[in-house]
Design a protein around this motif. Structure first.
Motif, short mmCIF file in Angstrom:
data_model
loop_
_atom_site.label_atom_id
_atom_site.label_comp_id
_atom_site.label_asym_id
_atom_site.label_seq_id
_atom_site.Cartn_x
_atom_site.Cartn_y
_atom_site.Cartn_z
N ALA A 167 0.81 -1.21 0.00
CA ALA A 167 0.00 0.00 0.00
C ALA A 167 0.85 1.27 0.00
CB ALA A 167 -0.93 -0.01 1.21
N GLY A 168 1.95 1.26 0.72
CA GLY A 168 2.82 2.42 0.78
C GLY A 168 3.86 2.46 -0.32
N GLY A 169 4.00 1.36 -1.02
CA GLY A 169 4.95 1.30 -2.13
C GLY A 169 6.33 0.80 -1.78
N ALA A 170 6.58 0.53 -0.51
CA ALA A 170 7.95 0.17 -0.11
C ALA A 170 8.31 -1.27 -0.40
CB ALA A 170 8.13 0.46 1.38
N ALA A 171 7.32 -2.15 -0.43
CA ALA A 171 7.59 -3.57 -0.62
C ALA A 171 7.01 -4.06 -1.94
CB ALA A 171 6.99 -4.37 0.53
N THR A 172 7.76 -4.93 -2.61
CA THR A 172 7.30 -5.53 -3.85
C THR A 172 7.66 -7.02 -3.86
OG1 THR A 172 9.37 -4.97 -4.97
CG2 THR A 172 7.54 -3.41 -5.20
N ALA A 173 6.96 -7.76 -4.68
CA ALA A 173 7.27 -9.17 -4.88
C ALA A 173 6.90 -9.54 -6.30
CB ALA A 173 6.54 -10.04 -3.87
N TYR A 174 7.62 -10.52 -6.86
CA TYR A 174 7.44 -10.88 -8.25
C TYR A 174 7.38 -12.39 -8.43
CZ TYR A 174 8.93 -6.06 -9.00
OH TYR A 174 9.01 -4.69 -8.98
N ALA A 175 6.74 -12.80 -9.50
CA ALA A 175 6.71 -14.21 -9.87
C ALA A 175 8.08 -14.62 -10.40
CB ALA A 175 5.65 -14.45 -10.93
N ASP A 176 8.46 -15.84 -10.10
CA ASP A 176 9.75 -16.34 -10.59
C ASP A 176 9.79 -16.38 -12.11
OD1 ASP A 176 10.02 -18.82 -7.92
OD2 ASP A 176 10.58 -16.70 -7.99
N SER A 177 8.64 -16.56 -12.75
CA SER A 177 8.60 -16.75 -14.20
C SER A 177 9.03 -15.52 -14.99
CB SER A 177 7.18 -17.15 -14.62
OG SER A 177 6.26 -16.12 -14.30
N ILE A 178 9.02 -14.34 -14.39
CA ILE A 178 9.33 -13.15 -15.17
C ILE A 178 10.80 -12.77 -15.08
CG2 ILE A 178 7.00 -12.24 -15.07
CD1 ILE A 178 7.92 -10.36 -12.86
N GLN A 179 11.57 -13.49 -14.29
CA GLN A 179 13.03 -13.41 -14.32
C GLN A 179 13.57 -11.99 -14.23
OE1 GLN A 179 13.73 -15.51 -18.02
NE2 GLN A 179 13.79 -17.48 -16.99
N ASP A 180 13.09 -11.22 -13.29
CA ASP A 180 13.63 -9.88 -13.01
C ASP A 180 13.46 -8.91 -14.17
OD1 ASP A 180 16.35 -11.51 -11.33
OD2 ASP A 180 14.48 -10.75 -10.48
N ARG A 181 12.54 -9.15 -15.08
CA ARG A 181 12.36 -8.25 -16.22
C ARG A 181 11.23 -7.26 -16.03
NH1 ARG A 181 10.50 -10.06 -20.54
NH2 ARG A 181 9.64 -12.01 -19.75
N PHE A 182 10.52 -7.36 -14.92
CA PHE A 182 9.38 -6.49 -14.67
C PHE A 182 9.60 -5.67 -13.40
CE2 PHE A 182 5.77 -8.53 -17.21
CZ PHE A 182 6.61 -9.30 -17.99
N ILE A 183 9.08 -4.45 -13.39
CA ILE A 183 9.11 -3.63 -12.18
C ILE A 183 7.72 -3.04 -11.95
CG2 ILE A 183 10.02 -1.55 -11.10
CD1 ILE A 183 12.63 -1.99 -12.52
N ILE A 184 7.22 -3.22 -10.74
CA ILE A 184 5.93 -2.63 -10.37
C ILE A 184 6.19 -1.43 -9.47
CG2 ILE A 184 5.66 -4.20 -8.39
CD1 ILE A 184 2.61 -4.10 -8.89
N THR A 185 5.50 -0.34 -9.74
CA THR A 185 5.60 0.86 -8.92
C THR A 185 4.22 1.46 -8.75
OG1 THR A 185 6.07 2.22 -10.87
CG2 THR A 185 7.96 1.41 -9.63
N ARG A 186 4.09 2.40 -7.84
CA ARG A 186 2.82 3.08 -7.66
C ARG A 186 3.08 4.53 -7.26
NH1 ARG A 186 -0.45 0.00 -3.29
NH2 ARG A 186 -1.84 1.80 -3.40
N ASP A 187 2.11 5.36 -7.57
CA ASP A 187 2.14 6.78 -7.21
C ASP A 187 0.88 7.06 -6.42
OD1 ASP A 187 1.96 9.55 -7.07
OD2 ASP A 187 2.93 9.83 -9.01
N ASN A 188 1.01 7.16 -5.11
CA ASN A 188 -0.18 7.32 -4.26
C ASN A 188 -0.79 8.72 -4.35
OD1 ASN A 188 -0.15 4.67 -3.49
ND2 ASN A 188 0.67 5.03 -1.44
N GLU A 189 -0.06 9.66 -4.89
CA GLU A 189 -0.64 10.99 -5.08
C GLU A 189 -1.52 11.04 -6.32
OE1 GLU A 189 2.17 14.12 -4.92
OE2 GLU A 189 2.82 13.67 -2.87
N LYS A 190 -1.20 10.20 -7.28
CA LYS A 190 -1.96 10.18 -8.53
C LYS A 190 -2.91 8.98 -8.61
CE LYS A 190 1.63 12.53 -11.20
NZ LYS A 190 2.54 12.45 -12.38
N ASN A 191 -2.90 8.11 -7.60
CA ASN A 191 -3.73 6.89 -7.61
C ASN A 191 -3.43 6.04 -8.84
OD1 ASN A 191 -4.81 7.94 -5.30
ND2 ASN A 191 -6.93 7.93 -6.00
N MET A 192 -2.14 5.83 -9.08
CA MET A 192 -1.71 5.09 -10.27
C MET A 192 -0.79 3.94 -9.87
SD MET A 192 -3.00 6.58 -13.01
CE MET A 192 -1.94 5.96 -14.32
N VAL A 193 -0.89 2.87 -10.63
CA VAL A 193 0.04 1.74 -10.52
C VAL A 193 0.63 1.49 -11.90
CG1 VAL A 193 0.33 -0.67 -9.85
CG2 VAL A 193 -1.43 0.71 -8.77
#
Length: 127
Positions: A56-82
């Motif tokens: 919710a705060g954006g500090a923690a992330t987790a990923y599926a093993d299948s994507i092999q470090d090629r994806f990054i998830i981020t969020r902007d809580n001021e803009k309500n965007m992921v």
């Protein structure tokens, strides 16, 4: 009313990067973890694959093993965007990508019973 609207999907060649966006509305955005899922074409009955989750705060992330470090998830809580950034696109990344609001206390790439889904954005990667 909770609403999630994805954008950014398109047909692209393999390689380089692509950013998908999700605009959220209708609830207190910064109280919920958010996730991205995908569903490959030709398998409408297949369970959607959980790719990434961000706290919710954006500090923690987790990923599926299948994507092999090629994806990054981020969020902007001021803009309500992921966002989901896909690096080194591959043909196997071709899928419908879904943004999802998971439970406030849910920390898993498996969807919960109260997961709220967007309508999806389609990504096609050609070789």
């Amino acid at each position: 009313q909770v609403k999630l609207v994805e954008s950014g999907g398109r047909s692209v060649p393999a390689g380089d990067s692509l950013i998908l966006s999700c605009a959220a509305s209708g609830y207190t955005f910064n109280r919920y973890n958010m996730a991205w899922y995908r569903q490959a074409p030709g398998h409408p009955g297949k369970v959607r694959e959980g790719i990434a989750i961000v706290s919710a705060g954006g500090a923690a992330t987790a990923y599926a093993d299948s994507i092999q470090d090629r994806f990054i998830i981020t969020r902007d809580n001021e803009k309500n965007m992921v966002y989901l950034q896909i690096f080194s696109r591959r043909p196997e990344d071709t899928a419908m990508y879904y943004c999802a609001r998971v439970g406030a206390d849910w920390w898993s790439l498996h969807p919960s019973t109260d997961t709220v889904w967007g309508q999806g954005t389609e990504v096609t990667v050609s070789s």
